[in-house]
Write a protein that holds these residues in place. Sequence first.
Motif, PDB file in Angstrom:
ATOM      1  N   HIS A   1       0.978  -1.129  -0.076  1.00 28.89           N
ATOM      2  CA  HIS A   1       0.032   0.051   0.056  1.00 28.89           C
ATOM      3  C   HIS A   1       0.938   1.285   0.060  1.00 28.89           C
ATOM      4  O   HIS A   1       0.660   2.193  -0.554  1.00 28.89           O
ATOM      5  N   ARG A   2       1.938   1.215   0.655  1.00 29.86           N
ATOM      6  CA  ARG A   2       2.723   2.316   0.725  1.00 29.86           C
ATOM      7  C   ARG A   2       3.397   2.630  -0.634  1.00 29.86           C
ATOM      8  O   ARG A   2       3.488   3.843  -0.984  1.00 29.86           O
ATOM      9  N   LEU A   3       4.046   1.567  -1.333  1.00 27.50           N
ATOM     10  CA  LEU A   3       4.481   1.579  -2.605  1.00 27.50           C
ATOM     11  C   LEU A   3       3.391   2.178  -3.535  1.00 27.50           C
ATOM     12  O   LEU A   3       3.697   3.180  -4.387  1.00 27.50           O
ATOM     13  N   ARG A   4       2.352   1.627  -3.417  1.00 28.00           N
ATOM     14  CA  ARG A   4       1.011   2.055  -4.135  1.00 28.00           C
ATOM     15  C   ARG A   4       0.837   3.670  -3.895  1.00 28.00           C
ATOM     16  O   ARG A   4       0.548   4.337  -5.068  1.00 28.00           O
ATOM     17  N   SER A   5       0.778   4.059  -2.837  1.00 27.40           N
ATOM     18  CA  SER A   5       0.470   5.503  -2.889  1.00 27.40           C
ATOM     19  C   SER A   5       1.819   6.314  -3.193  1.00 27.40           C
ATOM     20  O   SER A   5       1.348   7.617  -3.643  1.00 27.40           O
ATOM     21  N   VAL A   6       2.828   5.998  -3.105  1.00 25.97           N
ATOM     22  CA  VAL A   6       4.140   6.639  -3.757  1.00 25.97           C
ATOM     23  C   VAL A   6       3.645   6.911  -5.190  1.00 25.97           C
ATOM     24  O   VAL A   6       3.891   7.806  -5.936  1.00 25.97           O
ATOM     25  N   ALA A   7       3.402   5.831  -5.876  1.00 25.69           N
ATOM     26  CA  ALA A   7       3.266   5.379  -7.167  1.00 25.69           C
ATOM     27  C   ALA A   7       2.164   6.384  -7.677  1.00 25.69           C
ATOM     28  O   ALA A   7       2.073   6.998  -8.756  1.00 25.69           O
ATOM     29  N   PHE A   8       1.142   6.731  -6.777  1.00 28.96           N
ATOM     30  CA  PHE A   8      -0.008   7.546  -7.179  1.00 28.96           C
ATOM     31  C   PHE A   8       0.635   9.187  -7.214  1.00 28.96           C
ATOM     32  O   PHE A   8       0.200  10.028  -7.978  1.00 28.96           O
ATOM     33  N   GLN A   9       1.210   9.467  -6.106  1.00 26.96           N
ATOM     34  CA  GLN A   9       1.709  10.911  -5.694  1.00 26.96           C
ATOM     35  C   GLN A   9       3.101  11.067  -6.456  1.00 26.96           C
ATOM     36  O   GLN A   9       3.485  12.418  -6.482  1.00 26.96           O
ATOM     37  N   ARG A  10       4.001  10.214  -6.517  1.00 28.20           N
ATOM     38  CA  ARG A  10       5.347  10.391  -6.759  1.00 28.20           C
ATOM     39  C   ARG A  10       5.780   9.456  -8.165  1.00 28.20           C
ATOM     40  O   ARG A  10       6.573   8.743  -7.733  1.00 28.20           O
ATOM     41  N   PRO A  11       4.927   9.229  -9.253  1.00 36.15           N
ATOM     42  CA  PRO A  11       4.885   8.054 -10.134  1.00 36.15           C
ATOM     43  C   PRO A  11       6.401   8.215 -10.698  1.00 36.15           C
ATOM     44  O   PRO A  11       7.118   6.964 -10.882  1.00 36.15           O
ATOM     45  N   GLU A  12       7.366   9.051 -10.530  1.00 40.84           N
ATOM     46  CA  GLU A  12       8.756   9.034 -11.132  1.00 40.84           C
ATOM     47  C   GLU A  12       9.778   8.278 -10.362  1.00 40.84           C
ATOM     48  O   GLU A  12      10.626   7.945 -10.749  1.00 40.84           O
ATOM     49  N   LEU A  13       9.312   8.038  -9.160  1.00 45.39           N
ATOM     50  CA  LEU A  13      10.105   7.164  -8.243  1.00 45.39           C
ATOM     51  C   LEU A  13       9.831   5.494  -8.427  1.00 45.39           C
ATOM     52  O   LEU A  13      10.511   4.933  -7.734  1.00 45.39           O
ATOM     53  N   VAL A  14       8.766   5.269  -8.839  1.00 42.61           N
ATOM     54  CA  VAL A  14       8.436   4.018  -8.906  1.00 42.61           C
ATOM     55  C   VAL A  14       8.190   3.359 -10.078  1.00 42.61           C
ATOM     56  O   VAL A  14       8.121   1.961 -10.330  1.00 42.61           O
ATOM     57  N   GLY A  15       8.612   4.069 -11.191  1.00 41.08           N
ATOM     58  CA  GLY A  15       8.617   3.488 -12.654  1.00 41.08           C
ATOM     59  C   GLY A  15       8.936   2.034 -12.852  1.00 41.08           C
ATOM     60  O   GLY A  15       8.474   1.164 -13.568  1.00 41.08           O
ATOM     61  N   LYS A  16      10.210   1.769 -12.364  1.00 41.27           N
ATOM     62  CA  LYS A  16      10.922   0.522 -12.348  1.00 41.27           C
ATOM     63  C   LYS A  16      10.172  -0.724 -11.521  1.00 41.27           C
ATOM     64  O   LYS A  16      10.634  -1.684 -11.655  1.00 41.27           O
ATOM     65  N   TYR A  17       9.359  -0.243 -10.611  1.00 40.04           N
ATOM     66  CA  TYR A  17       8.697  -1.145  -9.739  1.00 40.04           C
ATOM     67  C   TYR A  17       7.376  -1.366 -10.038  1.00 40.04           C
ATOM     68  O   TYR A  17       6.584  -1.902  -9.196  1.00 40.04           O
ATOM     69  N   LEU A  18       6.719  -0.881 -11.061  1.00 40.42           N
ATOM     70  CA  LEU A  18       5.168  -1.083 -11.490  1.00 40.42           C
ATOM     71  C   LEU A  18       4.893  -2.483 -11.515  1.00 40.42           C
ATOM     72  O   LEU A  18       3.856  -2.952 -11.068  1.00 40.42           O
ATOM     73  N   HIS A  19       5.838  -3.433 -11.507  1.00 38.29           N
ATOM     74  CA  HIS A  19       5.499  -4.733 -11.901  1.00 38.29           C
ATOM     75  C   HIS A  19       5.114  -5.206 -10.484  1.00 38.29           C
ATOM     76  O   HIS A  19       4.294  -6.163 -10.228  1.00 38.29           O
ATOM     77  N   LEU A  20       5.532  -4.653  -9.394  1.00 37.79           N
ATOM     78  CA  LEU A  20       4.893  -5.134  -8.090  1.00 37.79           C
ATOM     79  C   LEU A  20       3.809  -4.725  -7.813  1.00 37.79           C
ATOM     80  O   LEU A  20       3.187  -5.007  -6.762  1.00 37.79           O
ATOM     81  N   LEU A  21       3.145  -3.714  -8.323  1.00 35.81           N
ATOM     82  CA  LEU A  21       1.774  -3.207  -8.108  1.00 35.81           C
ATOM     83  C   LEU A  21       0.798  -3.815  -9.001  1.00 35.81           C
ATOM     84  O   LEU A  21      -0.356  -3.417  -8.462  1.00 35.81           O
ATOM     85  N   ASP A  22       1.065  -4.511 -10.091  1.00 37.13           N
ATOM     86  CA  ASP A  22      -0.073  -5.080 -11.031  1.00 37.13           C
ATOM     87  C   ASP A  22      -0.963  -4.057 -11.417  1.00 37.13           C
ATOM     88  O   ASP A  22      -2.129  -4.155 -11.422  1.00 37.13           O
ATOM     89  N   VAL A  23      -0.448  -2.832 -11.647  1.00 38.16           N
ATOM     90  CA  VAL A  23      -1.117  -1.575 -12.197  1.00 38.16           C
ATOM     91  C   VAL A  23      -1.662  -1.828 -13.551  1.00 38.16           C
ATOM     92  O   VAL A  23      -0.692  -2.053 -14.476  1.00 38.16           O
ATOM     93  N   GLU A  24      -2.777  -1.945 -13.920  1.00 35.31           N
ATOM     94  CA  GLU A  24      -3.240  -2.020 -15.538  1.00 35.31           C
ATOM     95  C   GLU A  24      -4.262  -0.738 -15.517  1.00 35.31           C
ATOM     96  O   GLU A  24      -4.684  -0.208 -14.752  1.00 35.31           O
ATOM     97  N   THR A  25      -4.085  -0.378 -16.932  1.00 31.67           N
ATOM     98  CA  THR A  25      -4.779   0.805 -17.354  1.00 31.67           C
ATOM     99  C   THR A  25      -6.234   0.098 -17.935  1.00 31.67           C
ATOM    100  O   THR A  25      -6.229  -0.880 -18.471  1.00 31.67           O
ATOM    101  N   TYR A  26      -7.327   0.512 -17.902  1.00 32.41           N
ATOM    102  CA  TYR A  26      -8.565   0.238 -17.988  1.00 32.41           C
ATOM    103  C   TYR A  26      -9.160   1.240 -19.147  1.00 32.41           C
ATOM    104  O   TYR A  26      -9.166   2.399 -18.695  1.00 32.41           O
ATOM    105  N   ASP A  27      -9.827   0.590 -19.996  1.00 30.39           N
ATOM    106  CA  ASP A  27     -10.633   1.380 -20.951  1.00 30.39           C
ATOM    107  C   ASP A  27     -12.000   1.212 -20.574  1.00 30.39           C
ATOM    108  O   ASP A  27     -12.547   0.274 -20.958  1.00 30.39           O
ATOM    109  N   GLU A  28     -12.391   2.218 -20.072  1.00 33.45           N
ATOM    110  CA  GLU A  28     -13.994   1.965 -19.700  1.00 33.45           C
ATOM    111  C   GLU A  28     -14.925   2.955 -20.529  1.00 33.45           C
ATOM    112  O   GLU A  28     -16.148   3.148 -20.389  1.00 33.45           O
TER     113      GLU A  28
END
Length: 72
Positions: free
Chosen positions: A44-71
């Motif tokens: 959850h902490r890494l996910r929070s950082v990813a939303f607020q400071r994405p430049e720090l998390v780019g190489k770790y997105l695989h840990l978050l299973d973040v997917e974009t959805y086409d709604e």
Amino acid sequence: MVSSTSNVSDKPISDITQEDVDQLAQRLEQDEYANAFAGLQDWHRLRSVAFQRPELVGKYLHLLDVETYDEA
């Protein structure tokens, strides 16, 4: 066994450094937590950082299973 208790969990996200994120991601990759809740806290902490400071998390997105959805 990895402890998720660290200064990364206590810092405001605006003060987190790349080194802090690297440590957090390393713990998540090792996945040697005392219990599931400790790992979930780090996730959850890494996910929070990813939303607020994405430049720090780019190489770790695989840990978050973040997917974009086409709604559309």
